[in-house]
Scaffold this active site. Sequence first.
Site, PDB file in Angstrom:
ATOM      1  N   GLU A  52       0.843  -1.193   0.000  1.00  0.00           N
ATOM      2  CA  GLU A  52       0.000   0.000   0.000  1.00  0.00           C
ATOM      3  C   GLU A  52       0.881   1.246   0.000  1.00  0.00           C
ATOM      4  O   GLU A  52       1.771   1.374   0.843  1.00  0.00           O
ATOM      5  CB  GLU A  52      -0.897   0.004   1.246  1.00  0.00           C
ATOM      6  CG  GLU A  52      -1.947  -1.094   1.211  1.00  0.00           C
ATOM      7  CD  GLU A  52      -2.390  -1.560   2.598  1.00  0.00           C
ATOM      8  OE1 GLU A  52      -2.116  -0.871   3.595  1.00  0.00           O
ATOM      9  OE2 GLU A  52      -2.997  -2.642   2.670  1.00  0.00           O
ATOM     10  N   SER A  82      -5.568  -4.228   0.744  1.00  0.00           N
ATOM     11  CA  SER A  82      -5.950  -5.601   1.082  1.00  0.00           C
ATOM     12  C   SER A  82      -4.685  -6.388   1.365  1.00  0.00           C
ATOM     13  O   SER A  82      -3.964  -6.799   0.452  1.00  0.00           O
ATOM     14  CB  SER A  82      -6.718  -6.244  -0.071  1.00  0.00           C
ATOM     15  OG  SER A  82      -6.816  -7.640   0.145  1.00  0.00           O
ATOM     16  N   GLU A  83      -4.413  -6.576   2.636  1.00  0.00           N
ATOM     17  CA  GLU A  83      -3.208  -7.332   3.008  1.00  0.00           C
ATOM     18  C   GLU A  83      -3.319  -8.767   2.511  1.00  0.00           C
ATOM     19  O   GLU A  83      -2.320  -9.372   2.104  1.00  0.00           O
ATOM     20  CB  GLU A  83      -3.000  -7.292   4.523  1.00  0.00           C
ATOM     21  CG  GLU A  83      -2.535  -5.932   5.062  1.00  0.00           C
ATOM     22  CD  GLU A  83      -3.611  -4.865   5.043  1.00  0.00           C
ATOM     23  OE1 GLU A  83      -4.805  -5.230   4.939  1.00  0.00           O
ATOM     24  OE2 GLU A  83      -3.289  -3.666   5.125  1.00  0.00           O
ATOM     25  N   GLN A 101       1.987  -2.073   5.600  1.00  0.00           N
ATOM     26  CA  GLN A 101       2.249  -0.674   5.975  1.00  0.00           C
ATOM     27  C   GLN A 101       2.656  -0.560   7.446  1.00  0.00           C
ATOM     28  O   GLN A 101       3.544   0.219   7.789  1.00  0.00           O
ATOM     29  CB  GLN A 101       1.019   0.178   5.692  1.00  0.00           C
ATOM     30  CG  GLN A 101       1.330   1.647   5.700  1.00  0.00           C
ATOM     31  CD  GLN A 101       0.288   2.438   4.942  1.00  0.00           C
ATOM     32  OE1 GLN A 101      -0.730   2.819   5.512  1.00  0.00           O
ATOM     33  NE2 GLN A 101       0.520   2.682   3.668  1.00  0.00           N
ATOM     34  N   PHE A 102       2.007  -1.309   8.294  1.00  0.00           N
ATOM     35  CA  PHE A 102       2.464  -1.561   9.661  1.00  0.00           C
ATOM     36  C   PHE A 102       2.345  -3.065   9.846  1.00  0.00           C
ATOM     37  O   PHE A 102       1.406  -3.672   9.352  1.00  0.00           O
ATOM     38  CB  PHE A 102       1.594  -0.847  10.704  1.00  0.00           C
ATOM     39  CG  PHE A 102       1.892   0.625  10.829  1.00  0.00           C
ATOM     40  CD1 PHE A 102       2.710   1.107  11.843  1.00  0.00           C
ATOM     41  CD2 PHE A 102       1.351   1.528   9.927  1.00  0.00           C
ATOM     42  CE1 PHE A 102       2.983   2.465  11.959  1.00  0.00           C
ATOM     43  CE2 PHE A 102       1.626   2.888  10.038  1.00  0.00           C
ATOM     44  CZ  PHE A 102       2.444   3.359  11.054  1.00  0.00           C
ATOM     45  N   ASP A 148       1.358  -4.605  12.188  1.00  0.00           N
ATOM     46  CA  ASP A 148       0.098  -4.910  12.875  1.00  0.00           C
ATOM     47  C   ASP A 148      -0.986  -5.366  11.897  1.00  0.00           C
ATOM     48  O   ASP A 148      -1.831  -6.191  12.240  1.00  0.00           O
ATOM     49  CB  ASP A 148      -0.397  -3.671  13.621  1.00  0.00           C
ATOM     50  CG  ASP A 148       0.679  -3.012  14.465  1.00  0.00           C
ATOM     51  OD1 ASP A 148       0.471  -2.845  15.651  1.00  0.00           O
ATOM     52  OD2 ASP A 148       1.753  -2.672  13.934  1.00  0.00           O
ATOM     53  N   ILE A 155      -0.796  -7.138   9.393  1.00  0.00           N
ATOM     54  CA  ILE A 155      -0.537  -8.452   8.803  1.00  0.00           C
ATOM     55  C   ILE A 155      -1.638  -9.435   9.175  1.00  0.00           C
ATOM     56  O   ILE A 155      -1.882 -10.399   8.459  1.00  0.00           O
ATOM     57  CB  ILE A 155       0.853  -8.968   9.247  1.00  0.00           C
ATOM     58  CG1 ILE A 155       1.393  -9.993   8.252  1.00  0.00           C
ATOM     59  CG2 ILE A 155       0.822  -9.523  10.663  1.00  0.00           C
ATOM     60  CD1 ILE A 155       2.873 -10.329   8.468  1.00  0.00           C
ATOM     61  N   HIS A 158      -0.457   0.049  16.212  1.00  0.00           N
ATOM     62  CA  HIS A 158       0.730   0.541  15.502  1.00  0.00           C
ATOM     63  C   HIS A 158       1.968   0.304  16.365  1.00  0.00           C
ATOM     64  O   HIS A 158       2.884   1.114  16.394  1.00  0.00           O
ATOM     65  CB  HIS A 158       0.599   2.031  15.165  1.00  0.00           C
ATOM     66  CG  HIS A 158      -0.459   2.335  14.141  1.00  0.00           C
ATOM     67  ND1 HIS A 158      -1.790   2.339  14.432  1.00  0.00           N
ATOM     68  CD2 HIS A 158      -0.370   2.625  12.816  1.00  0.00           C
ATOM     69  CE1 HIS A 158      -2.487   2.639  13.343  1.00  0.00           C
ATOM     70  NE2 HIS A 158      -1.653   2.812  12.345  1.00  0.00           N
TER      71      HIS A 158
HETATM   72  C1  LIG Z   1      -6.056  -3.202   7.359  1.00  0.00           C
HETATM   73  C2  LIG Z   1      -5.378  -1.901   7.246  1.00  0.00           C
HETATM   74  N1  LIG Z   1      -4.448  -1.718   6.283  1.00  0.00           N
HETATM   75  C3  LIG Z   1      -3.791  -0.552   6.178  1.00  0.00           C
HETATM   76  C4  LIG Z   1      -4.057   0.478   7.041  1.00  0.00           C
HETATM   77  C5  LIG Z   1      -3.265   1.788   6.918  1.00  0.00           C
HETATM   78  N2  LIG Z   1      -4.134   2.870   6.474  1.00  0.00           N
HETATM   79  C6  LIG Z   1      -4.780   3.672   7.348  1.00  0.00           C
HETATM   80  S1  LIG Z   1      -5.791   4.752   6.601  1.00  0.00           S
HETATM   81  C7  LIG Z   1      -5.313   4.209   5.059  1.00  0.00           C
HETATM   82  C8  LIG Z   1      -5.924   4.824   3.843  1.00  0.00           C
HETATM   83  C9  LIG Z   1      -7.407   4.784   3.911  1.00  0.00           C
HETATM   84  O1  LIG Z   1      -7.964   5.369   2.788  1.00  0.00           O
HETATM   85  P1  LIG Z   1      -9.522   5.545   2.677  1.00  0.00           P
HETATM   86  O2  LIG Z   1     -10.212   4.298   3.070  1.00  0.00           O
HETATM   87  O3  LIG Z   1      -9.837   6.075   1.351  1.00  0.00           O
HETATM   88  O4  LIG Z   1      -9.869   6.620   3.826  1.00  0.00           O
HETATM   89  P2  LIG Z   1      -9.351   8.131   3.924  1.00  0.00           P
HETATM   90  O5  LIG Z   1      -8.121   8.117   4.762  1.00  0.00           O
HETATM   91  O6  LIG Z   1      -9.125   8.629   2.558  1.00  0.00           O
HETATM   92  O7  LIG Z   1     -10.442   8.863   4.617  1.00  0.00           O
HETATM   93  C10 LIG Z   1      -4.396   3.179   5.159  1.00  0.00           C
HETATM   94  C11 LIG Z   1      -3.789   2.472   4.025  1.00  0.00           C
HETATM   95  C12 LIG Z   1      -5.017   0.241   8.040  1.00  0.00           C
HETATM   96  N3  LIG Z   1      -5.338   1.169   8.949  1.00  0.00           N
HETATM   97  N4  LIG Z   1      -5.659  -0.945   8.129  1.00  0.00           N
END
Ligand SMILES: Cc1ncc(C[n+]2csc(CCOP(=O)(O)OP(=O)(O)O)c2C)c(N)n1
Lengths: 377, 337
Positions: B38, B68-69, B91-92, B94, B96, B138
């Site tokens: 991601e 999508s992990e 990305q973290f 966690d 996984i 995190h």
């Molecule tokens: C399962 C998971 N994978 C990755 C993340 C890291 N992460 C946090 S917010 C984000 C982006 C989210 O984008 P979106 O759903 O469009 O919401 P927005 O931040 O744009 O409001 C990511 C990749 C996470 N929190 N949970």
Amino acid sequence: MSRASGTASSEKATTSRDVPQLRPRDLLSKDDCLEIFKQVYLARYFDVRLIKEKRRGRLKGTLYSSHNQEAILVGALFGLESNDWISPIHRDMPAFFLKDIKGDWRRPDRFGMSINEVCAQVWGKADSPGRARDNWSHIGSRSKHIIHSTSMLAGTIPVAAGLMYADRLNGGNAVCVTFNGEGSTAQGIFHEAINYAAVHKLSVVTVVENNQWAYGTPMELGCPTSDVADRAKGYGIPGFIADGQDVFDVYDKVMMAVEHARKGNGPSIVECKTFRAYGHGDHDDDRANKYRPQEEIVKGRQRDPIGVCRRTLMALGYLGDDAAELYHAEGKNATEATNEDFPPEVVDFLNEGIEFALQSPLPAAEEAGRWVFKEDN
Amino acid sequence: MSAVANPTQIVKKNYVTAIREALFEEMALNPDMICQGEDIGILGGAFGVTEGLQAEYGASRVIDMPISEACIVGSAVGMALAGKTVMAEMQFIDFISCGFDQIVNMMATYCYRTAGEVNMPVVVRGPAGAYGGGALYHSQMNEAWFCNSPGLKVICPSTPYDAKGLMKAALRDGNPCLFFEIKELYRKREVEELLPEEDYVIQLGKAAVRRSGKDITFVSYGQNVYHCLQAADELAKLGVDAEVIDIRTLVPLDEDTIFTSIAKTSRLIVVNEAPMTCGFAGEIIARVSEKAFEYLDAAPVRITRLDTPVPWVKPLELYVLPSVEKIVAAALKTVKY
Ligand SMILES: Cc1ncc(C[n+]2csc(CCOP(=O)(O)OP(=O)(O)O)c2C)c(N)n1
Ligand SMILES: [Mg+2]
């Protein structure tokens, strides 16, 4: 690359249901409309003020700004019954106190968090509902009907679905509104949960805040269709599209979804088209100005939800022509806006919450060992 | 490669640069290598580990994935089936958990259930660890989940030199590797070091003795190695001479280096920041108890996180985690055993 934000026309509004003759907004009183306007200001002020507090070094943790997306929060929450449930995520911090706030904002018995609780949470203090064990938006309240999220995106949709199943068994008629970004719709659990909710006709309204970006990834690299609402077809449920800059359009579409659920017809998706004003979090502000083209940022922020709401109210005759001069927050970013740009009751309301948070103690270190399991008393 | 290395000037490199260099160099050496995760392309990764990588190697080899992990890992398995080597970023670490099934059931078992027909050159890597106020989701060190899933190698470097050498070894290993990067070390000045100009790898399954001593052995990995070293300095002032072993890889584990040390010191404390129950500290002590029991003069000790999640605010976070003070106190007790 077409990421036209805030250009969703109301005509394209529903993919599965017709717009009723009388729109939900047509039943709102003048007072309701003015209250909605004030709530949009409140959501904006909360964001602006927290950004300022963070810049002054008075806050820790990452700040996921809801700037430019306030109409979604206010519009989605305004028409809910007190005992309906919500499930906000990282960008929805104002939702915790906007829930059931209508009327007297300080009403102690309302089904939403008090501004004191929300501020205590943001400042990581003992008076936060979760006693500052997890940060920022990772709170909730069973008694106030707010689901407690984790970081894992889309993770609360199955929880909402199970909750609504049990609520129906318990004889209730509540609806649960969950919030998700468009990027989060790529998670398997998003589909698994809506599929389950659709099979059992559970009262889950999935609001998708489509702000065109998921962190540093543009919508087209995460979603194969330009409308997330199209996914609804696959589950045989309604997929509404709302103009996320227009609080009244969001209100209409969410209320149509809520009524659909209330009648026992099951879940819907309500996609709200908007644009993320800043970086993903405040740590990302500078980079986001590079990975997103300037024209796109300017265009995406052109239709400030405060201004869209103001113009609607002026057209309705609810605000006089001089209302444009009343407050000046419209179109201003967190650096430009000052307290004078907001209604005084909005500023006072948050001031009280921040005062409370600052004097609230830190939880005692030994608390860290508690509540791994249920404690009797 | 030019994006990260500057051959005209010899400078110390930090932990995140070391990993980035490993990725750049392996991408250059291996045209069949893919990186996916991601926000790793346009953004260059949440922590900048892949900064410049997409510009250098193109969007078809450095892929911005949907959130999508499960798919990031599962599609890496498919790529491996087609002969690719894949770096899959969480990305973290966690998050996984959202890809858990694809890792432990699909990827980890592939070689076994195909009687060796198919191997999986996939490195799943991501920022891990607490002490930074990251709260429950995190801050995790969930390495034990994977040590308990046969078919996965598990790596956790504590220095830039090791991070680069182990990353390269993992990418060339041909087996699925989980690579736990300590995010608190990414840009920490104190751990910067000179890296060799030439290509090098560090063999998986070889521990490093970070400090030699005769009175007690500390075994650790990740950022707790530094807590052990600080504790050893404190203890030296009190007349206790501690040896510090950084195991660097959990699976495979270098038992010999641990046993050799205990043969000398007769005392053992294992430190890790994951929760205690069924954590890797327990595994090390079990192996010592089974195979080197006679060397011990004192009951071995685990210093780990309490069996709690990692809470957010500082006093609570520190309360549950291993610290220099906790190690010193335990060591003083153990040497008097
Ligand atoms: C399962 C998971 N994978 C990755 C993340 C890291 N992460 C946090 S917010 C984000 C982006 C989210 O984008 P979106 O759903 O469009 O919401 P927005 O931040 O744009 O409001 C990511 C990749 C996470 N929190 N949970
Ligand atoms: Mg988004």
